[in-house]
Design an enzyme around this catalytic site. Structure first.
Site, PDB file in Angstrom:
ATOM      1  CB  SER A 138      -0.847   0.011   1.278  1.00 27.57           C
ATOM      2  OG  SER A 138      -1.483   1.258   1.450  1.00 27.57           O
ATOM      3  CE1 TYR A 151      -4.027  -2.154   5.513  1.00 24.40           C
ATOM      4  CE2 TYR A 151      -3.337   0.049   4.819  1.00 24.40           C
ATOM      5  CZ  TYR A 151      -3.810  -1.213   4.511  1.00 24.40           C
ATOM      6  OH  TYR A 151      -4.065  -1.554   3.191  1.00 24.40           O
TER       7      TYR A 151
HETATM    8  P1  NDP Z   1     -11.450  -6.242   0.069  1.00 25.99           P
HETATM    9  O1  NDP Z   1     -11.950  -6.112   1.453  1.00 25.99           O
HETATM   10  O2  NDP Z   1     -12.407  -6.054  -1.054  1.00 25.99           O
HETATM   11  O3  NDP Z   1     -10.713  -7.650  -0.125  1.00 25.99           O
HETATM   12  C1  NDP Z   1      -9.954  -8.231   0.895  1.00 25.99           C
HETATM   13  C2  NDP Z   1      -9.841  -9.709   0.601  1.00 25.99           C
HETATM   14  O4  NDP Z   1      -9.053 -10.338   1.615  1.00 25.99           O
HETATM   15  C3  NDP Z   1     -11.174 -10.425   0.566  1.00 25.99           C
HETATM   16  O5  NDP Z   1     -11.200 -11.301  -0.546  1.00 25.99           O
HETATM   17  C4  NDP Z   1     -11.196 -11.226   1.863  1.00 25.99           C
HETATM   18  O6  NDP Z   1     -11.952 -12.405   1.658  1.00 25.99           O
HETATM   19  C5  NDP Z   1      -9.711 -11.534   2.011  1.00 25.99           C
HETATM   20  N1  NDP Z   1      -9.333 -11.915   3.362  1.00 25.99           N
HETATM   21  C6  NDP Z   1      -9.443 -11.215   4.502  1.00 25.99           C
HETATM   22  N2  NDP Z   1      -9.010 -11.944   5.544  1.00 25.99           N
HETATM   23  C7  NDP Z   1      -8.599 -13.143   5.049  1.00 25.99           C
HETATM   24  C8  NDP Z   1      -8.063 -14.319   5.604  1.00 25.99           C
HETATM   25  N3  NDP Z   1      -7.848 -14.441   6.927  1.00 25.99           N
HETATM   26  N4  NDP Z   1      -7.769 -15.359   4.781  1.00 25.99           N
HETATM   27  C9  NDP Z   1      -8.006 -15.260   3.450  1.00 25.99           C
HETATM   28  N5  NDP Z   1      -8.508 -14.165   2.869  1.00 25.99           N
HETATM   29  C10 NDP Z   1      -8.810 -13.121   3.649  1.00 25.99           C
HETATM   30  O7  NDP Z   1     -10.251  -5.205  -0.050  1.00 25.99           O
HETATM   31  P2  NDP Z   1      -9.152  -4.915  -1.189  1.00 25.99           P
HETATM   32  O8  NDP Z   1      -9.409  -5.694  -2.392  1.00 25.99           O
HETATM   33  O9  NDP Z   1      -9.020  -3.471  -1.268  1.00 25.99           O
HETATM   34  O10 NDP Z   1      -7.842  -5.461  -0.462  1.00 25.99           O
HETATM   35  C11 NDP Z   1      -6.872  -6.269  -1.132  1.00 25.99           C
HETATM   36  C12 NDP Z   1      -5.497  -5.880  -0.648  1.00 25.99           C
HETATM   37  O11 NDP Z   1      -5.193  -4.569  -1.133  1.00 25.99           O
HETATM   38  C13 NDP Z   1      -5.331  -5.821   0.868  1.00 25.99           C
HETATM   39  O12 NDP Z   1      -4.080  -6.372   1.211  1.00 25.99           O
HETATM   40  C14 NDP Z   1      -5.326  -4.321   1.157  1.00 25.99           C
HETATM   41  O13 NDP Z   1      -4.627  -4.026   2.333  1.00 25.99           O
HETATM   42  C15 NDP Z   1      -4.640  -3.806  -0.094  1.00 25.99           C
HETATM   43  N6  NDP Z   1      -4.843  -2.391  -0.383  1.00 25.99           N
HETATM   44  C16 NDP Z   1      -6.109  -1.902  -0.593  1.00 25.99           C
HETATM   45  C17 NDP Z   1      -6.297  -0.560  -0.828  1.00 25.99           C
HETATM   46  C18 NDP Z   1      -7.644   0.020  -0.984  1.00 25.99           C
HETATM   47  O14 NDP Z   1      -7.774   1.258  -0.919  1.00 25.99           O
HETATM   48  N7  NDP Z   1      -8.688  -0.748  -1.222  1.00 25.99           N
HETATM   49  C19 NDP Z   1      -5.150   0.371  -0.905  1.00 25.99           C
HETATM   50  C20 NDP Z   1      -3.878  -0.252  -0.706  1.00 25.99           C
HETATM   51  C21 NDP Z   1      -3.739  -1.589  -0.455  1.00 25.99           C
HETATM   52  P3  NDP Z   1     -12.764 -13.227   2.762  1.00 25.99           P
HETATM   53  O15 NDP Z   1     -13.392 -12.232   3.693  1.00 25.99           O
HETATM   54  O16 NDP Z   1     -13.755 -13.976   1.932  1.00 25.99           O
HETATM   55  O17 NDP Z   1     -11.771 -14.135   3.415  1.00 25.99           O
END
Ligand code: NDP
Length: 245
Positions: A138, A151
């Site tokens: 990020s 974070y």
């Molecule tokens: P979402 O919340 O849409 O997606 C997060 C994903 O992580 C979901 O598919 C969730 O699936 C999965 N997840 C969470 N906990 C677990 C776990 N214990 N095991 C397996 N899967 C898990 O957010 P984003 O798509 O935005 O996030 C994706 C990545 O991008 C993250 O690492 C986030 O920190 C990073 N990011 C996002 C930004 C943003 O502004 N959106 C900016 C910078 C970085 P499920 O709940 O089904 O397990």
């Protein structure tokens, strides 16, 4: 472009889901991992209309569960060419609130989840003499602010882990590439899962102003994967043209 077997954690929504769709459209074989099985099943069904995908219910904070995802890729498609660590959470809050559970969840998913992904697939990539990690950090890996200490620490850890891994694999001439993607605000479910409602409110306004589509992140991930094998795109910082910090 050669067909690749691509494992994606966090594939049930947001960046992981958008990336799965694009990489499947490009002819790759996709292995989806996350906890919500209904989402994974729907996405796999959608991809399988014209492409190839399978899934395994995965909790990346658990090593055995993550190894199960790797095994699913090997059992179904016989190799692992790319492992995308996209699973992550961002429940930000001020330290004074003492939301220790949230801190631990971020450490378990954002840091240990990436390490579990590496441990589940690196030996396979070494044996294949080719592979690639795409680790989603990020811009919070590069800077921090009030409420964002834990974070940012987890995302800085992802950056450091990725850079050390890159150096080790380059020295070993293993053919394993490492790419860190550092996005700014992206329009996904991330903010909806922030537990501190005051912090969430501030973030919602910020995201409304600046968040870009997860399809943009999918595009840069695809370009890192599609780069010729002798070249590694090691870091991509990507955010809205108008996002200042
Ligand atoms: P979402 O919340 O849409 O997606 C997060 C994903 O992580 C979901 O598919 C969730 O699936 C999965 N997840 C969470 N906990 C677990 C776990 N214990 N095991 C397996 N899967 C898990 O957010 P984003 O798509 O935005 O996030 C994706 C990545 O991008 C993250 O690492 C986030 O920190 C990073 N990011 C996002 C930004 C943003 O502004 N959106 C900016 C910078 C970085 P499920 O709940 O089904 O397990």
């Amino acid at each position: 472009m050669d067909k690749k077997v691509i494992v994606i954690t966090g594939a049930s929504s947001g960046i992981g889901e958008a990336t799965a769709k694009l990489l499947a459209e490009q002819g790759n074989q996709i292995v989806l991992g996350a906890r919500r099985e209904n989402r994974l099943q729907d996405l796999a069904n959608e991809i399988n209309q014209d492409g190839e995908a399978t899934y395994a219910v995965t909790d990346v904070s658990d090593l055995e569960s993550t190894k199960g995802l790797a095994q699913k890729a090997l059992d179904t498609f016989g190799r692992i060419d790319v492992w995308i660590n996209a699973a992550g959470l961002m429940p930000q809050s001020p330290f004074i609130e003492g939301r220790v559970k949230d801190w631990n969840t971020m450490i378990d998913v954002n840091i240990k989840g990436v390490l579990n992904g590496i441990d589940s697939s690196l030996k396979t990539m070494r044996d294949q003499k080719t592979g690639q990690y795409i680790n989603i950090a990020s811009i919070a890996a590069h800077e921090t602010h009030a409420n964002g200490g834990v974070y940012s620490a987890t995302k800085a850890a992802v950056w450091m882990i990725s850079e050390a891994l890159r150096q080790e694999e380059a020295a070993a001439k293993s053919g394993v590439r490492v790419t860190v993607v550092s996005p700014g605000a992206v329009n996904t479910e991330l903010v909806s899962k922030v537990t501190d409602k005051n912090v969430q409110k501030g973030m919602e306004a910020f995201y409304k102003a600046f968040a870009i589509s997860p399809n943009r992140i999918a595009k840069v991930i695809a370009s890192a994967i599609n780069m010729p094998a002798d070249t590694a795109l090691n870091e991509i910082v990507i955010r809205s043209t108008n996002q200042i910090a």
